[in-house]
Scaffold this motif. Structure first.
Motif, PDB file in Angstrom:
ATOM      1  N   ILE A 159       0.822  -1.210   0.000  1.00  0.00           N
ATOM      2  CA  ILE A 159       0.000   0.000   0.000  1.00  0.00           C
ATOM      3  C   ILE A 159       0.857   1.261   0.000  1.00  0.00           C
ATOM      4  CG2 ILE A 159      -1.843   1.261   1.193  1.00  0.00           C
ATOM      5  CD1 ILE A 159      -2.717  -1.442   0.200  1.00  0.00           C
ATOM      6  N   THR A 160       1.890   1.304   0.809  1.00  0.00           N
ATOM      7  CA  THR A 160       2.719   2.507   0.902  1.00  0.00           C
ATOM      8  C   THR A 160       4.089   2.250   0.298  1.00  0.00           C
ATOM      9  OG1 THR A 160       3.592   1.961   3.086  1.00  0.00           O
ATOM     10  CG2 THR A 160       1.544   3.241   3.013  1.00  0.00           C
ATOM     11  N   ARG A 161       4.680   3.318  -0.215  1.00  0.00           N
ATOM     12  CA  ARG A 161       6.058   3.268  -0.742  1.00  0.00           C
ATOM     13  C   ARG A 161       6.730   4.574  -0.360  1.00  0.00           C
ATOM     14  NH1 ARG A 161       2.608   0.945  -3.912  1.00  0.00           N
ATOM     15  NH2 ARG A 161       3.014  -1.114  -4.801  1.00  0.00           N
ATOM     16  N   ALA A 210     -10.894   1.175   4.753  1.00  0.00           N
ATOM     17  CA  ALA A 210      -9.955   2.256   5.053  1.00  0.00           C
ATOM     18  C   ALA A 210      -9.231   1.938   6.353  1.00  0.00           C
ATOM     19  CB  ALA A 210     -10.708   3.577   5.189  1.00  0.00           C
ATOM     20  N   PHE A 211      -8.084   2.545   6.521  1.00  0.00           N
ATOM     21  CA  PHE A 211      -7.317   2.285   7.742  1.00  0.00           C
ATOM     22  C   PHE A 211      -6.530   3.522   8.150  1.00  0.00           C
ATOM     23  CE2 PHE A 211      -4.350   1.292   4.320  1.00  0.00           C
ATOM     24  CZ  PHE A 211      -3.122   1.740   4.783  1.00  0.00           C
ATOM     25  N   MET A 212      -6.020   3.502   9.385  1.00  0.00           N
ATOM     26  CA  MET A 212      -5.118   4.539   9.872  1.00  0.00           C
ATOM     27  C   MET A 212      -3.771   3.910  10.159  1.00  0.00           C
ATOM     28  SD  MET A 212      -7.568   6.719  12.395  1.00  0.00           S
ATOM     29  CE  MET A 212      -8.131   5.276  13.254  1.00  0.00           C
ATOM     30  N   TYR A 213      -2.743   4.689  10.046  1.00  0.00           N
ATOM     31  CA  TYR A 213      -1.428   4.195  10.411  1.00  0.00           C
ATOM     32  C   TYR A 213      -0.548   5.384  10.781  1.00  0.00           C
ATOM     33  CZ  TYR A 213       0.638   5.691   5.928  1.00  0.00           C
ATOM     34  OH  TYR A 213       1.090   6.435   4.872  1.00  0.00           O
ATOM     35  N   THR A 214       0.600   5.092  11.357  1.00  0.00           N
ATOM     36  CA  THR A 214       1.549   6.126  11.735  1.00  0.00           C
ATOM     37  C   THR A 214       2.715   6.090  10.768  1.00  0.00           C
ATOM     38  OG1 THR A 214       0.938   5.883  14.059  1.00  0.00           O
ATOM     39  CG2 THR A 214       3.005   7.009  13.594  1.00  0.00           C
ATOM     40  N   SER A 215       3.066   7.258  10.250  1.00  0.00           N
ATOM     41  CA  SER A 215       4.189   7.316   9.305  1.00  0.00           C
ATOM     42  C   SER A 215       5.122   8.460   9.667  1.00  0.00           C
ATOM     43  CB  SER A 215       3.664   7.529   7.880  1.00  0.00           C
ATOM     44  OG  SER A 215       4.754   7.783   7.005  1.00  0.00           O
ATOM     45  N   VAL A 225      -5.958   6.264   5.313  1.00  0.00           N
ATOM     46  CA  VAL A 225      -5.893   5.860   3.908  1.00  0.00           C
ATOM     47  C   VAL A 225      -7.229   5.235   3.518  1.00  0.00           C
ATOM     48  CG1 VAL A 225      -4.815   4.299   2.251  1.00  0.00           C
ATOM     49  CG2 VAL A 225      -3.404   5.490   3.928  1.00  0.00           C
ATOM     50  N   ASP A 226      -7.845   5.756   2.466  1.00  0.00           N
ATOM     51  CA  ASP A 226      -9.080   5.182   1.928  1.00  0.00           C
ATOM     52  C   ASP A 226      -8.688   4.268   0.771  1.00  0.00           C
ATOM     53  OD1 ASP A 226     -11.397   4.664   0.439  1.00  0.00           O
ATOM     54  OD2 ASP A 226     -12.354   6.480   1.211  1.00  0.00           O
ATOM     55  N   LEU A 227      -8.933   2.974   0.925  1.00  0.00           N
ATOM     56  CA  LEU A 227      -8.501   2.019  -0.099  1.00  0.00           C
ATOM     57  C   LEU A 227      -9.402   2.047  -1.328  1.00  0.00           C
ATOM     58  CD1 LEU A 227      -7.480  -0.961   2.197  1.00  0.00           C
ATOM     59  CD2 LEU A 227      -5.955   0.457   0.829  1.00  0.00           C
ATOM     60  N   ASN A 228     -10.589   2.640  -1.212  1.00  0.00           N
ATOM     61  CA  ASN A 228     -11.443   2.770  -2.389  1.00  0.00           C
ATOM     62  C   ASN A 228     -10.959   3.866  -3.314  1.00  0.00           C
ATOM     63  OD1 ASN A 228     -13.190   0.706  -1.615  1.00  0.00           O
ATOM     64  ND2 ASN A 228     -14.415   2.082  -0.343  1.00  0.00           N
ATOM     65  N   THR A 229     -10.447   4.955  -2.723  1.00  0.00           N
ATOM     66  CA  THR A 229     -10.026   6.102  -3.539  1.00  0.00           C
ATOM     67  C   THR A 229      -8.505   6.245  -3.596  1.00  0.00           C
ATOM     68  OG1 THR A 229     -10.148   7.553  -1.617  1.00  0.00           O
ATOM     69  CG2 THR A 229     -12.134   7.359  -2.967  1.00  0.00           C
ATOM     70  N   ASN A 230      -7.800   5.386  -2.821  1.00  0.00           N
ATOM     71  CA  ASN A 230      -6.339   5.487  -2.722  1.00  0.00           C
ATOM     72  C   ASN A 230      -5.894   6.893  -2.309  1.00  0.00           C
ATOM     73  OD1 ASN A 230      -5.610   2.826  -3.304  1.00  0.00           O
ATOM     74  ND2 ASN A 230      -5.909   3.199  -5.496  1.00  0.00           N
ATOM     75  N   SER A 231      -6.628   7.480  -1.386  1.00  0.00           N
ATOM     76  CA  SER A 231      -6.268   8.812  -0.891  1.00  0.00           C
ATOM     77  C   SER A 231      -5.728   8.710   0.533  1.00  0.00           C
ATOM     78  CB  SER A 231      -7.488   9.732  -0.922  1.00  0.00           C
ATOM     79  OG  SER A 231      -8.516   9.199  -0.108  1.00  0.00           O
ATOM     80  N   ARG A 232      -4.874   9.667   0.882  1.00  0.00           N
ATOM     81  CA  ARG A 232      -4.268   9.677   2.221  1.00  0.00           C
ATOM     82  C   ARG A 232      -4.398  11.071   2.809  1.00  0.00           C
ATOM     83  NH1 ARG A 232       1.684   7.942   2.206  1.00  0.00           N
ATOM     84  NH2 ARG A 232       1.828   9.727   0.821  1.00  0.00           N
ATOM     85  N   ASN A 233      -4.872  11.133   4.065  1.00  0.00           N
ATOM     86  CA  ASN A 233      -5.008  12.421   4.750  1.00  0.00           C
ATOM     87  C   ASN A 233      -4.393  12.329   6.135  1.00  0.00           C
ATOM     88  OD1 ASN A 233      -6.750  13.822   2.792  1.00  0.00           O
ATOM     89  ND2 ASN A 233      -8.193  12.203   3.327  1.00  0.00           N
ATOM     90  N   ALA A 234      -3.668  13.389   6.517  1.00  0.00           N
ATOM     91  CA  ALA A 234      -3.139  13.458   7.882  1.00  0.00           C
ATOM     92  C   ALA A 234      -4.293  13.757   8.829  1.00  0.00           C
ATOM     93  CB  ALA A 234      -2.075  14.540   7.983  1.00  0.00           C
TER      94      ALA A 234
END
Lengths: 418, 189
Positions: free
Chosen positions: A169-171, A187-192, A203-212
């Motif tokens: 999912i992330t790179r 969708a999920f949350m994570y720490t980066s 991260v919304d896996l339907n739209t592949n969008s990421r928001n802080a």
């Protein structure tokens, strides 16, 4: 002696009379679940590769659910017949007959070929619900952190519950941790550490969008969304200490739950009713799980694993049926094992049960499957980490992924729509 | 620059001693609060007790909120200040490391243009998430002492890397001893 034989005979006769004759109770562990014997011998296919693959995925899912065992028709308690086709689309039209033919049900669906695996997973869960009267897990997915053998930094990955369809999912080329599903969303949350310091993203896996969603100064970590989605529980260090907070998903307002200048909080986990949080703190030296009711902030229920003599207890997660899984060390077992307990006011009635093997490995980071039976966790042996699935009713553990690298911090989804 | 060299020499010497004497096996009980819940005990809503910061209601007496310094837009200062090392599973600064922290405070007071980033690290033992929190607390333990010694809080930022960036990739006591650390980076605006 005769009396004993008579009693045994009556017992065996009663068992034969009242149990479904063709079901198989696996012996060796008293509380292991009853397996339903199922036969697919009368299922026809159009001989396409897709149809064969569909049946393979379905049968594997049923085996992994551990509620089923495939047998010949003569010894099966559930007979499946009908057609599976996969030319153009994937479609099935199956008839199930069980309880000696006294019950029957049709199952049918058509879907596009690119949804072949999803369609098979979905049917497996329908079978599990219908025949085992338990929620299935085949349609669910597992998030985890992975570091391929060739990678320096970890990334977020996801796979199906059978360990297939692994997707990166992330790179980011940065550290990332703590992926947690958002209830009932794809969708999920994570720490980066994408910006240099730990920030919580959604991260919304339907739209592949990421928001802080939390980027306060210092540490933002371990965010988990409440069952009603009104709050995030997370760990922040903005005050100059490491503390638990609630963050409103409506107005971003913060409520501070702990103010522990000299101890370290981590790993919040919501109870299924959203009224309590389990978390870890080390105010007494070693990290231990505590449980906080949110109607009465700062009140600790005195039924954490420390009551039972655990040297350490960390990484709690609540099942839908109110049990807490965690990893702990005891005085007699100095490696992390996975334990399950039901927190109530009566401590002695609910002593934790070890559900991981006792071997030379540490078992960490447990996460419940939505069937409330299986747990995915990290197994660490010789400093190599892999993901394994444990069965709380005693079937043997299985390795989730057979990929080179380090795989850890798994999080099992609920049934998600995709 | 002479002053910097002097500090660097002191720190190098202190570090050798500190690595030799830092405990690595046993757990150390954290000092401070008895139950970790500060004033909000007995089920009392903490927001009704004690003084409250009206600018930020989540802050309470005794907090030293973190600065929000964007280090990406600052100029790094080339000083190799040796890390502060910690014992196993604790964020208490060992006595042998305190002279190093004192020297760090002297440097920060002497060089008022310096901003400091303290990065906390852990060894690989323990769970990943717990180690992120522990790394943050290690960084904050150094920060707390610097503030006590007179360094302005707004000049210090903390960061935790947990167990993810070991100084030594080995899987043994010698490596773990080097990995339980607070690294120090200096910047100017």
């Amino acid at each position: 002696m005769k009396k004993i034989f008579s009693l045994i005979f009556v017992y065996v006769f009663a068992l034969a009379l009242f149990s479904n004759a063709a079901d198989i109770t696996i012996t060796g562990k008293a509380d292991r679940g009853v397996k339903r014997s199922i036969s697919f011998a009368n299922v026809r296919t159009d001989a396409s590769h897709g149809a064969t693959e569909f049946l393979k995925v379905l049968k594997n899912d049923l085996a992994l659910s551990v509620w089923f065992v495939e047998t010949a028709p003569s010894s099966a308690s559930i007979l499946i017949s009908g057609d599976v086709r996969a030319s153009g689309n994937v479609s099935y039209n199956l008839q199930a007959s069980w309880l000696a033919g006294t019950r029957s049900q049709n199952f049918y669906k058509t879907a596009s070929l690119d949804r072949l695996r999803i369609t098979a997973h979905d049917l497996s869960d329908k079978f599990t619900q219908t025949f085992a009267e338990n929620p299935g897990m085949a349609s669910t997915r597992i998030l985890f952190i992975g570091r391929k053998a060739s990678s320096k930094n970890p990334d977020v990955y996801v796979c199906d519950s059978d360990g297939q369809s692994v997707m990166q999912i992330t790179r980011e080329g940065k550290i990332c941790l703590s992926p947690n599903w958002i209830p009932n969303e794809n969708a999920f949350m994570y720490t980066s550490w994408l910006t240099g310091s730990p920030v919580v993203y959604k991260v919304d896996l339907n739209t592949n969008s990421r928001n802080a969603i939390s980027s306060d100064p210092g540490m933002n970590q371990g965010a988990v969304q409440s069952p009603n989605k009104d709050w995030l529980a997370l760990v922040l260090s903005r005050s100059g200490g490491v503390d638990l907070y609630l963050k409103s998903t409506k107005d971003n307002g913060l409520k501070r739950l702990t103010k522990s200048k000299k101890c370290n909080e981590s790993s919040p986990a919501w109870s299924p009713d959203g009224k309590s949080l389990a978390f870890v703190d080390d105010s007494r030296g070693a990290p231990q799980i505590k449980i906080m009711t949110l109607q009465q902030l700062f009140a600790e229920i005195k039924v954490g694993p420390a009551v039972y003599g655990f040297k350490e207890s960390v990484a709690p997660e609540w099942s839908d049926d109110g049990r807490v899984v965690f990893c702990g060390k005891t005085s007699s077992h100095n490696q992390y094992g996975i334990y399950v307990m039901k927190p109530t006011a009566n401590a002695k009635a609910n002593s934790p049960t070890l559900v991981s093997p006792i071997d030379n490995a540490d078992y960490e980071d447990p996460s419940w499957a939505p069937d409330n039976r299986h747990i995915v966790c990290t197994r660490i042996l010789n400093f190599k980490r892999q993901l394994v699935v444990l069965d709380t009713l005693g079937d043997p553990p299985r390795v989730l992924l057979n990929l080179a690298g380090d795989w850890y911090l798994p999080a099992w989804s609920d049934k998600i729509n995709r | 620059m002479e002053m910097l060299k002097k500090y660097a020499s002191i720190v190098m010497l202190l570090t050798v001693g500190a690595v030799m004497f830092t405990g690595c096996g046993g757990k150390t009980t954290n000092t401070g609060s008895q139950d970790g819940y500060g004033d909000g005990v007995d089920g009392v809503d903490p927001y009704g007790v004690g003084s409250t910061n009206l600018d930020d209601p989540t802050l309470v007496d005794g907090d030293m909120p973190l600065a929000d310094i964007d280090f990406k837009n600052l100029n790094p200062v080339d000083i190799a200040f040796t890390p502060v090392y910690f014992g196993y599973n604790t964020f208490t600064i060992p006595p042998a490391e305190m002279e190093k922290v004192n020297a760090l405070a002297d440097l920060m007071i002497a060089e008022q243009s310096f901003l400091l980033l303290i990065t906390g690290h852990c060894d690989e033992r323990g769970t990943v998430e717990y180690n992120v929190s522990l790394g943050e607390y290690r960084a904050q333990a150094i920060r707390d002492i610097l503030i006590q010694l007179g360094v302005a809080p707004e000049r210090i930022q903390t960061l935790s890397m947990g167990e993810e960036m070991p100084a030594d990739p080995g899987h043994n006591e010698a490596a773990w001893k080097l990995n339980r650390r607070g690294e120090l980076s200096f910047f100017t605006r």
